[in-house]
Structure formats: C-alpha cells, structure tokens
Design an enzyme around this catalytic site. Structure first.
Site, PDB file in Angstrom:
ATOM      1  N   CYS A  29       0.826  -1.212   0.000  1.00 56.49           N
ATOM      2  CA  CYS A  29       0.000   0.000   0.000  1.00 56.49           C
ATOM      3  C   CYS A  29       0.866   1.270   0.000  1.00 56.49           C
ATOM      4  O   CYS A  29       1.522   1.556   1.002  1.00 56.49           O
ATOM      5  CB  CYS A  29      -0.901  -0.062   1.235  1.00 56.49           C
ATOM      6  SG  CYS A  29      -1.606   1.491   1.768  1.00 56.49           S
ATOM      7  N   CYS A  32       0.347   3.711   2.892  1.00 52.70           N
ATOM      8  CA  CYS A  32       0.858   3.124   4.142  1.00 52.70           C
ATOM      9  C   CYS A  32       2.359   3.396   4.264  1.00 52.70           C
ATOM     10  O   CYS A  32       2.858   3.703   5.345  1.00 52.70           O
ATOM     11  CB  CYS A  32       0.607   1.621   4.181  1.00 52.70           C
ATOM     12  SG  CYS A  32      -1.140   1.160   4.098  1.00 52.70           S
TER      13      CYS A  32
END
Length: 104
Positions: A29, A32
């Site tokens: 991600c 993230c």
C-alpha cells in the site's frame, strides 16, 4: 525502539494500556508507506505518551473485519483499550497529533 508489529491474536492485549495508535495497512500500500515515517516519529517522540503498533491486514484479517476496515491505511486510536477514534487514509503528522490530543 521501532513500531511494534501486532497480530490478530495479540491485538487486544497490545492496545490495552495507555494511548495507542494502531495502523492497519499492508506492505503493498503506497499511502501506508508514506505514513510510516510519520508514525515512527510519533512513536519515538519522548515528549508524548503515544505508542504506535501496526497490523498487516493481509496476514491478520480478523482484526480488520472487526473494526470494519474498508480502506488502508486506517488508524485506530485507543485509550486504555477503548477505541476513541478512527481515521482512514493518509494523514499529516499535525492531524494525527491533534486527534490524539483531543482524547489524551
């Protein structure tokens, strides 16, 4: 000290004491990865009483389901084991700290 990785089985215990920010995300991600250094800074700041833990939702789907995580990163803010706020998506450091201060 670095951010502690937690699992479905340890999550409740790891969010019981003090003020904890739990980041639910995944290795693949991009947002993230962008929020990781911010959370590291918050976790290592000796002037605040905030600890940060992270949970990989791919390896630990039960916790993600329990907290109805639909998008990542999701930040769950716990105070002494009680969920006090949830934030979805990348957030700058000042926003994360203001959420934390609101519940401190």
């Amino acid at each position: 000290m670095s951010i502690k990785d937690v699992t479905d089985s340890s999550f409740v215990q790891d969010t019981q004491e003090g003020f904890i920010i739990a980041e639910l995300g995944a290795a693949w991600c991009p947002p993230c990865k962008m929020i990781a250094p911010i959370l590291e800074e918050i976790d290592q700041d000796p002037n605040n009483q905030i600890s940060v833990v992270q949970l990989d939702i791919d390896k630990n789907p039960e916790t993600a389901q329990k907290y109805e995580v639909m998008s990542i990163p999701t930040l769950l803010f716990f105070k002494d084991g009680e969920l006090v706020e949830k934030s979805v998506g990348f957030q700058p450091k000042d926003v994360i700290l203001s959420i934390a201060e609101k519940h401190a």
